[in-house]
Design a protein around this motif. Structure first.
Motif, PDB file in Angstrom:
ATOM      1  N   THR A  75      37.269  30.970  35.661  1.00 34.82           N
ATOM      2  CA  THR A  75      38.015  31.626  36.472  1.00 34.82           C
ATOM      3  C   THR A  75      36.865  32.693  37.205  1.00 34.82           C
ATOM      4  O   THR A  75      37.397  33.530  38.159  1.00 34.82           O
ATOM      5  N   THR A  76      35.848  32.901  36.714  1.00 35.50           N
ATOM      6  CA  THR A  76      34.865  33.662  37.450  1.00 35.50           C
ATOM      7  C   THR A  76      34.092  33.318  38.575  1.00 35.50           C
ATOM      8  O   THR A  76      33.385  32.107  38.604  1.00 35.50           O
ATOM      9  N   LYS A  77      34.293  34.048  39.672  1.00 34.18           N
ATOM     10  CA  LYS A  77      33.814  33.571  41.071  1.00 34.18           C
ATOM     11  C   LYS A  77      32.146  33.982  40.869  1.00 34.18           C
ATOM     12  O   LYS A  77      31.693  35.167  40.696  1.00 34.18           O
ATOM     13  N   LEU A  78      31.379  32.926  40.846  1.00 33.62           N
ATOM     14  CA  LEU A  78      29.770  33.141  40.936  1.00 33.62           C
ATOM     15  C   LEU A  78      29.322  33.466  42.388  1.00 33.62           C
ATOM     16  O   LEU A  78      28.359  34.296  42.445  1.00 33.62           O
ATOM     17  N   GLY A  79      30.008  33.264  43.356  1.00 36.46           N
ATOM     18  CA  GLY A  79      29.641  33.378  45.010  1.00 36.46           C
ATOM     19  C   GLY A  79      30.203  32.299  45.721  1.00 36.46           C
ATOM     20  O   GLY A  79      30.887  31.568  45.364  1.00 36.46           O
ATOM     21  N   GLU A  80      29.717  32.355  47.057  1.00 37.69           N
ATOM     22  CA  GLU A  80      30.145  31.312  47.871  1.00 37.69           C
ATOM     23  C   GLU A  80      29.075  31.000  49.111  1.00 37.69           C
ATOM     24  O   GLU A  80      27.910  31.845  49.145  1.00 37.69           O
ATOM     25  N   ASP A  81      29.003  29.857  49.652  1.00 34.11           N
ATOM     26  CA  ASP A  81      28.271  29.588  50.822  1.00 34.11           C
ATOM     27  C   ASP A  81      29.181  29.272  51.844  1.00 34.11           C
ATOM     28  O   ASP A  81      30.097  28.580  51.792  1.00 34.11           O
ATOM     29  N   THR A  82      28.579  29.716  53.181  1.00 37.64           N
ATOM     30  CA  THR A  82      29.649  29.550  54.453  1.00 37.64           C
ATOM     31  C   THR A  82      29.055  28.332  55.385  1.00 37.64           C
ATOM     32  O   THR A  82      29.552  28.126  56.386  1.00 37.64           O
TER      33      THR A  82
END
Length: 103
Positions: A75-82
């Protein structure tokens, strides 16, 4: 056109300028349902503690555009890419099985 009810008619005009208009026909215009995008985590399958893993995903939206892909360990968000290709570098700090997902 916007969603709602329209009242449509047709008119025929001949070469002498005479015309006839049909009776109005009511037409309902609806907004299509928004389909959810698809996403698939494509890598990695294995890794080493202390070494960066390259998380990669493919994503598509049949009736719109993908604005971002988020990467998670459990459930831990590591990051994102747009922007495609969707990727993120992640360095595991402990040995064991990870639960990596993309949303």
């Amino acid at each position: 056109t916007a969603a709602g009810t329209l009242s449509l008619t047709a008119r025929a005009t001949d070469n002498a300028g005479a015309s006839t208009t049909t009776a109005a026909k009511s037409v309902t215009v609806t907004t299509p349902a928004n389909s959810a995008p698809t996403v698939t985590l494509t890598a990695p399958s294995t890794g080493t503690v202390g070494t960066a893993l390259s998380l990669t995903a493919t994503a598509a939206d049949a009736d719109g555009t993908v604005t971002k892909v988020e990467f998670f360990n459990g459930t831990t968000k590591l990051g994102e890419d747009t922007s495609a290709p969707y990727a993120l570098s992640f360095t595991p700090t402990a040995a064991g099985t990870l639960s990596l997902t993309a949303r």
